[in-house]
Design an enzyme around this catalytic site. Structure first.
Site: not given
Ligand code: LMR
Length: 396
Positions: A246, A130, A211
């Site tokens: 989510k 992420w 996570d």
């Molecule tokens: C995402 O990965 O799009 C979500 O978890 C929202 C975010 O805060 O980035």
């Protein structure tokens, strides 16, 4: 003082939302931020959430501060959701929880806590991960490095590379793992592979930080905890950052929780006291509403059943959009194989689109995809899929 400041670049994910809002094309498509949308393109409020909110509105008697660690019942129910109600961590009081403002808040509390007590430890993130992960831990002052994860040639897991990298990490470092529905690539380890990951993490005397933001989006609420529970079989300590954005659709309420497991009850008590110190010097104590909604639902048999079926409906819709996308791509771009998208889990897939193709899709077709090529499959509907796939085909 402020005159010396320079403009910060837009956020890789949330910045796309801002650009999308400004786009006047009526056919624009947003596959950027990880937010679920239904068949009509709406991010709905779950029925169970509406019901719980009505009850809370009637029954809530005070807006006094919560404790630093939040609603106790919320923490307990969250731990049950992670490990199962009779798990040894729970019966032996080895797990403690801090209600946090969203999954990101939980990660940041973990980062601050780790940096205060283990400043020399490095956080190891998967490649890719992420986009905000490294930033959260770096902002907390921690060093961040990466381990091999996704294999672009197979669109699957490079498990050998992953194990080799983890075998090299120094003792007492932190391994960040995605509990399920890997963000951004949608590729998860099998239960057998989780066992091997757990063995290596144990051998290295490392700390897993899981996570867990998509519980329920791969196979089911309980089934998706399989990897985490494998880690819990052999490891004595761990941190888990969970999010209810989510699976309860409570994005804007910022509902998360950080759970820590110690080797015994007294260690867990010490960890909790330190986590509370971390929170008190940051945001003092958490907001109540979202966590109150989640605990009312999880504690009520009928609301909980309704919740599980609403999660299943979101999961099934995403799975059907994966199929439809693959079928439409085969129609519009028969020379390119997108079938791997059908085998991936959760909201996201790595499409394999290059940054240039992503840029063209945005500029020429008003289609918003994260620069890495990550697609939010939950943003596809049967009304936008045709235009989406035609436009992608035009950019290949
Ligand atoms: C995402 O990965 O799009 C979500 O978890 C929202 C975010 O805060 O980035």
């Amino acid at each position: 003082m402020f005159e010396v400041l320079e403009l910060a670049p837009p956020d890789a994910i949330l910045g796309l939302n801002e650009a999308f809002q400004k786009d006047s094309n009526p056919d624009k498509i947003n596959l950027g931020v990880g937010v679920y949308k239904d068949e009509s393109g709406i991010t709905p409020i779950l029925n169970c959430v509406k019901k719980a909110e009505r009850i809370l509105l009637e029954e809530q008697k005070s807006k006094a501060y919560l404790g630093i660690d939040g609603i106790k019942e919320y923490g307990r129910l969250s731990r049950e959701l992670l490990f199962g109600p009779d798990h040894k961590f729970l019966t032996a009081d080895r797990a403690v929880s801090i209600q946090a403002p969203g999954g990101t808040g939980a990660l940041r509390v973990a980062g601050d806590f780790l940096h205060t007590h283990f400043p020399a430890s490095t956080v190891w993130c998967s490649t890719p991960t992420w986009a905000n992960h490294p930033k959260v831990f770096e902002a907390a002052g921690l060093n961040v490095k990466s381990y091999t994860y996704f294999c672009p040639d197979t669109n699957g897991l490079n498990f050998e590379g992953l194990l080799n990298d983890l075998k090299q990490i120094p003792e007492r470092d932190i391994v960040l793992l995605h509990g399920c529905c890997h963000n951004p690539c949608g590729v998860d380890p099998t239960v057998e592979q989780w066992k091997e990951i757990a063995d290596v993490v144990k051998q290295r005397n490392a700390l897993p930080l899981v996570d867990f933001a998509y519980q329920g989006f791969a196979e089911g609420v309980d089934a998706d905890a399989a990897g985490l529970r494998v880690l819990a079989e052999s490891l004595d300590e761990m941190l888990v950052a969970s999010s209810y954005s989510k699976n309860f659709g409570l994005y804007c309420e910022r509902v998360g929780v950080l759970t820590a497991v110690g080797k015994d009850a007294s260690s867990a008590e010490v960890i909790l006291s330190q986590l509370k110190t971390t929170v008190r010097t940051n945001y003092s104590n958490p907001p109540s509403h979202g966590a109150a909604v989640v605990s009312s639902i999880l504690a009520d048999a009928s609301l909980r059943t309704e919740w599980e079926s609403e999660v299943a409906a979101m999961r099934d819709r995403i799975a059907s959009m994966r199929k439809l996308f693959v079928a439409k791509m085969a129609e519009h771009a028969p020379d390119r194989d997108f079938s791997f998208i059908q085998n991936q889990n959760g909201m996201f897939s790595f499409s394999g689109l290059t940054p240039d193709q992503v840029k063209r899709l945005k500029e020429e077709f008003s289609i918003y995809i994260v620069g890495s090529g990550r697609i939010n499959v939950a943003g596809i509907t049967s009304s936008n899929v045709d235009r989406l796939c035609k436009s992608i085909a035009a950019c290949l």
